[in-house]
Design a protein around this motif. Structure first.
Motif, PDB file in Angstrom:
ATOM      1  N   ASP A 154      77.581  47.389  93.599  1.00 10.66           N
ATOM      2  CA  ASP A 154      77.496  46.397  94.666  1.00 10.66           C
ATOM      3  C   ASP A 154      76.337  45.456  94.320  1.00 10.66           C
ATOM      4  O   ASP A 154      75.174  45.887  94.271  1.00 10.66           O
ATOM      5  N   PRO A 155      76.598  44.175  94.067  1.00  5.59           N
ATOM      6  CA  PRO A 155      75.530  43.280  93.607  1.00  5.59           C
ATOM      7  C   PRO A 155      74.396  43.115  94.614  1.00  5.59           C
ATOM      8  O   PRO A 155      73.233  42.932  94.217  1.00  5.59           O
ATOM      9  N   GLN A 156      74.704  43.185  95.908  1.00  3.54           N
ATOM     10  CA  GLN A 156      73.648  43.043  96.902  1.00  3.54           C
ATOM     11  C   GLN A 156      72.717  44.247  96.888  1.00  3.54           C
ATOM     12  O   GLN A 156      71.490  44.103  97.012  1.00  3.54           O
ATOM     13  N   MET A 157      73.266  45.437  96.694  1.00  3.69           N
ATOM     14  CA  MET A 157      72.433  46.628  96.595  1.00  3.69           C
ATOM     15  C   MET A 157      71.531  46.551  95.369  1.00  3.69           C
ATOM     16  O   MET A 157      70.347  46.921  95.425  1.00  3.69           O
ATOM     17  N   VAL A 158      72.059  46.074  94.268  1.00  2.00           N
ATOM     18  CA  VAL A 158      71.255  45.914  93.050  1.00  2.00           C
ATOM     19  C   VAL A 158      70.120  44.935  93.288  1.00  2.00           C
ATOM     20  O   VAL A 158      68.963  45.182  92.909  1.00  2.00           O
ATOM     21  N   LYS A 159      70.423  43.813  93.933  1.00  2.00           N
ATOM     22  CA  LYS A 159      69.387  42.803  94.193  1.00  2.00           C
ATOM     23  C   LYS A 159      68.292  43.348  95.110  1.00  2.00           C
ATOM     24  O   LYS A 159      67.094  43.142  94.859  1.00  2.00           O
ATOM     25  N   VAL A 160      68.702  44.037  96.169  1.00  2.00           N
ATOM     26  CA  VAL A 160      67.719  44.594  97.101  1.00  2.00           C
ATOM     27  C   VAL A 160      66.818  45.588  96.381  1.00  2.00           C
ATOM     28  O   VAL A 160      65.586  45.578  96.553  1.00  2.00           O
ATOM     29  N   ALA A 161      67.407  46.443  95.551  1.00  2.00           N
ATOM     30  CA  ALA A 161      66.615  47.427  94.807  1.00  2.00           C
ATOM     31  C   ALA A 161      65.670  46.737  93.827  1.00  2.00           C
ATOM     32  O   ALA A 161      64.494  47.109  93.706  1.00  2.00           O
ATOM     33  N   ALA A 162      66.165  45.737  93.125  1.00  2.00           N
ATOM     34  CA  ALA A 162      65.331  45.037  92.142  1.00  2.00           C
ATOM     35  C   ALA A 162      64.172  44.316  92.814  1.00  2.00           C
ATOM     36  O   ALA A 162      63.034  44.342  92.319  1.00  2.00           O
ATOM     37  N   ASP A 163      64.441  43.683  93.945  1.00  2.00           N
ATOM     38  CA  ASP A 163      63.369  43.001  94.674  1.00  2.00           C
ATOM     39  C   ASP A 163      62.309  43.991  95.142  1.00  2.00           C
ATOM     40  O   ASP A 163      61.102  43.684  95.121  1.00  2.00           O
ATOM     41  N   ALA A 164      62.749  45.170  95.560  1.00  2.00           N
ATOM     42  CA  ALA A 164      61.807  46.186  96.028  1.00  2.00           C
ATOM     43  C   ALA A 164      60.900  46.653  94.900  1.00  2.00           C
ATOM     44  O   ALA A 164      59.695  46.869  95.098  1.00  2.00           O
ATOM     45  N   ILE A 165      61.436  46.801  93.702  1.00  2.00           N
ATOM     46  CA  ILE A 165      60.646  47.289  92.570  1.00  2.00           C
ATOM     47  C   ILE A 165      59.621  46.253  92.125  1.00  2.00           C
ATOM     48  O   ILE A 165      58.555  46.602  91.612  1.00  2.00           O
ATOM     49  N   LEU A 166      59.919  44.980  92.345  1.00  2.00           N
ATOM     50  CA  LEU A 166      58.954  43.939  91.998  1.00  2.00           C
ATOM     51  C   LEU A 166      57.653  44.077  92.782  1.00  2.00           C
ATOM     52  O   LEU A 166      56.601  43.590  92.350  1.00  2.00           O
ATOM     53  N   GLU A 167      57.731  44.750  93.933  1.00  2.00           N
ATOM     54  CA  GLU A 167      56.545  44.948  94.764  1.00  2.00           C
ATOM     55  C   GLU A 167      55.736  46.169  94.329  1.00  2.00           C
ATOM     56  O   GLU A 167      54.730  46.491  94.947  1.00  2.00           O
ATOM     57  N   THR A 168      56.163  46.860  93.279  1.00  2.00           N
ATOM     58  CA  THR A 168      55.483  48.055  92.796  1.00  2.00           C
ATOM     59  C   THR A 168      54.950  47.831  91.387  1.00  2.00           C
ATOM     60  O   THR A 168      55.166  46.774  90.789  1.00  2.00           O
ATOM     61  N   THR A 169      54.301  48.842  90.848  1.00  2.00           N
ATOM     62  CA  THR A 169      53.833  48.789  89.456  1.00  2.00           C
ATOM     63  C   THR A 169      54.766  49.549  88.522  1.00  2.00           C
ATOM     64  O   THR A 169      54.441  49.743  87.346  1.00  2.00           O
ATOM     65  N   LEU A 170      55.916  49.974  89.017  1.00  2.00           N
ATOM     66  CA  LEU A 170      56.858  50.743  88.214  1.00  2.00           C
ATOM     67  C   LEU A 170      57.497  49.876  87.131  1.00  2.00           C
ATOM     68  O   LEU A 170      57.743  48.682  87.327  1.00  2.00           O
ATOM     69  N   GLN A 171      57.769  50.498  85.994  1.00  2.00           N
ATOM     70  CA  GLN A 171      58.436  49.822  84.886  1.00  2.00           C
ATOM     71  C   GLN A 171      59.945  49.954  85.061  1.00  2.00           C
ATOM     72  O   GLN A 171      60.501  51.053  84.940  1.00  2.00           O
ATOM     73  N   ALA A 172      60.609  48.844  85.367  1.00  2.00           N
ATOM     74  CA  ALA A 172      62.045  48.904  85.628  1.00  2.00           C
ATOM     75  C   ALA A 172      62.700  47.585  85.251  1.00  2.00           C
ATOM     76  O   ALA A 172      62.080  46.519  85.320  1.00  2.00           O
ATOM     77  N   VAL A 173      63.980  47.683  84.868  1.00  2.00           N
ATOM     78  CA  VAL A 173      64.777  46.501  84.554  1.00  2.00           C
ATOM     79  C   VAL A 173      66.154  46.674  85.180  1.00  2.00           C
ATOM     80  O   VAL A 173      66.558  47.789  85.541  1.00  2.00           O
ATOM     81  N   VAL A 174      66.866  45.588  85.325  1.00  2.00           N
ATOM     82  CA  VAL A 174      68.255  45.608  85.782  1.00  2.00           C
ATOM     83  C   VAL A 174      69.153  45.411  84.573  1.00  2.00           C
ATOM     84  O   VAL A 174      68.889  44.545  83.727  1.00  2.00           O
ATOM     85  N   GLY A 175      70.202  46.210  84.475  1.00  2.00           N
ATOM     86  CA  GLY A 175      71.117  46.042  83.351  1.00  2.00           C
ATOM     87  C   GLY A 175      72.240  47.049  83.366  1.00  2.00           C
ATOM     88  O   GLY A 175      72.398  47.832  84.315  1.00  2.00           O
ATOM     89  N   SER A 176      73.016  47.031  82.306  1.00  2.00           N
ATOM     90  CA  SER A 176      74.220  47.854  82.231  1.00  2.00           C
ATOM     91  C   SER A 176      73.977  49.143  81.464  1.00  2.00           C
ATOM     92  O   SER A 176      73.055  49.255  80.660  1.00  2.00           O
ATOM     93  N   SER A 177      74.835  50.120  81.734  1.00  2.00           N
ATOM     94  CA  SER A 177      74.784  51.399  81.031  1.00  2.00           C
ATOM     95  C   SER A 177      76.144  51.708  80.421  1.00  2.00           C
ATOM     96  O   SER A 177      77.148  51.068  80.737  1.00  2.00           O
ATOM     97  N   TRP A 178      76.143  52.707  79.591  1.00  2.00           N
ATOM     98  CA  TRP A 178      77.371  53.246  78.978  1.00  2.00           C
ATOM     99  C   TRP A 178      77.496  54.679  79.487  1.00  2.00           C
ATOM    100  O   TRP A 178      76.601  55.496  79.283  1.00  2.00           O
ATOM    101  N   THR A 179      78.594  54.966  80.183  1.00  2.00           N
ATOM    102  CA  THR A 179      78.836  56.318  80.692  1.00  2.00           C
ATOM    103  C   THR A 179      79.760  57.060  79.743  1.00  2.00           C
ATOM    104  O   THR A 179      80.887  56.622  79.503  1.00  2.00           O
ATOM    105  N   THR A 180      79.289  58.181  79.222  1.00  2.00           N
ATOM    106  CA  THR A 180      80.103  58.978  78.307  1.00  2.00           C
ATOM    107  C   THR A 180      80.235  60.407  78.817  1.00  2.00           C
ATOM    108  O   THR A 180      79.337  60.932  79.459  1.00  2.00           O
ATOM    109  N   ASP A 181      81.373  61.017  78.529  1.00  2.00           N
ATOM    110  CA  ASP A 181      81.579  62.431  78.825  1.00  2.00           C
ATOM    111  C   ASP A 181      81.080  63.330  77.701  1.00  2.00           C
ATOM    112  O   ASP A 181      81.022  64.549  77.863  1.00  2.00           O
ATOM    113  N   ALA A 182      80.756  62.750  76.542  1.00  2.00           N
ATOM    114  CA  ALA A 182      80.456  63.545  75.353  1.00  2.00           C
ATOM    115  C   ALA A 182      79.137  63.092  74.735  1.00  2.00           C
ATOM    116  O   ALA A 182      79.119  62.320  73.768  1.00  2.00           O
ATOM    117  N   PRO A 183      78.009  63.545  75.263  1.00  2.00           N
ATOM    118  CA  PRO A 183      76.721  63.057  74.773  1.00  2.00           C
ATOM    119  C   PRO A 183      76.439  63.382  73.315  1.00  2.00           C
ATOM    120  O   PRO A 183      75.680  62.657  72.660  1.00  2.00           O
TER     121      PRO A 183
END
Length: 262
Positions: A154-183
């Motif tokens: 949900d793009p709005q949930m992503v935006k809200v979360a990203a905006d919240a992290i900007l108010e912290t000192t945590l190291q975080a980025v927004v981006g895509s992942s690869w989901t695999t069943d076979a690590p």
């Protein structure tokens, strides 16, 4: 062969005969558990480190009304309210099974925080990724939706979360992942293909959880804690202080608090 047999007979638009409410009803009957609602906010902790530390420090307490056959639900205070947390929910099939049961039991917001391997080096591990979409390289999501390359958050949930992290000192980025069943089948060719798509990390749950969320119409956000380069360097898989739980709880507190406020 035009399509692999695993995609046959999925019928994504048809309702399921077996539904979570039925399983939960029978589990309550067998265990003599009263029907009660779980906390409206719940967390998935695939690694189990958060649950372990919360229990060791006395912050988490068992939730006696959880009837699931496979897991235990604990509660603790986060972002000013009691939330539920379930540990060791690893992999797409298990994560979606538990998510289905949680939403059938009163959950209204689910956040998953999983460990992940680095694909594109956006930062030096450990750091967090707010997953905005996940490559569907697992089997579970195809039972919920027809084939597509990515499952979208949900793009709005992503935006809200990203905006919240900007108010912290945590190291975080927004981006895509690869989901695999076979690590342990993350080949050089597969990693390079993911890198060419701009994917930041590889994990095991997000694509299925996002596909389920879209079809079910529920609020769900996936976060990744990038802790490793898939064992390619010494001293890999280090999460940080207290197995990364301090930063993880700060991350979850900021995200959950922001999502509850909007």
């Amino acid at each position: 062969m035009v399509t692999p047999p695993i995609l046959d007979n999925k019928h994504a638009s048809s309702p399921s005969v077996f539904v979570p409410s039925t399983l939960l009803r029978e589990a309550r009957r067998q265990k003599n558990i009263a029907a009660v609602q779980v906390p409206s906010v719940c967390l998935l902790d695939p690694d189990g480190d958060l649950v372990r530390v919360l229990r060791e420090t006395g912050r988490a307490k068992p939730f006696a009304g959880w009837p699931c056959y496979h897991t235990e639900l604990d509660t603790f205070l986060l972002a000013g309210q009691q939330v539920g947390i379930i540990g060791r929910v690893v992999g797409a099939p298990f994560a979606v099974l538990v998510a289905e049961e949680l939403f059938a039991s009163g959950c209204r917001l689910l956040v998953s925080l999983t460990s992940a391997g680095q694909i594109l080096p956006s930062k030096t591990p450990p750091y967090f990724v707010i997953i905005d979409r996940a490559l569907r390289d697992e089997g579970t999501s195809y039972h919920y939706a027809t084939p597509s390359e990515f499952a979208e958050a949900d793009p709005q949930m992503v935006k809200v979360a990203a905006d919240a992290i900007l108010e912290t000192t945590l190291q975080a980025v927004v981006g895509s992942s690869w989901t695999t069943d076979a690590p342990f089948r993350e080949t050089a060719e597969a990693i390079e293909a993911a890198r060419e798509k701009g994917i930041l990390a590889v994990e095991m749950e997000a694509a299925a959880l996002y596909t389920f969320a879209r079809i079910a119409g529920v609020r769900l956000l996936c976060l990744a804690h990038v802790t490793n380069t898939m064992g390619q360097t010494d001293d890999d898989f280090e999460k940080g202080e207290a197995d990364g739980t301090r930063d993880a709880l700060n991350m979850l507190g900021a995200v959950v608090g922001a999502l509850l406020a909007y």
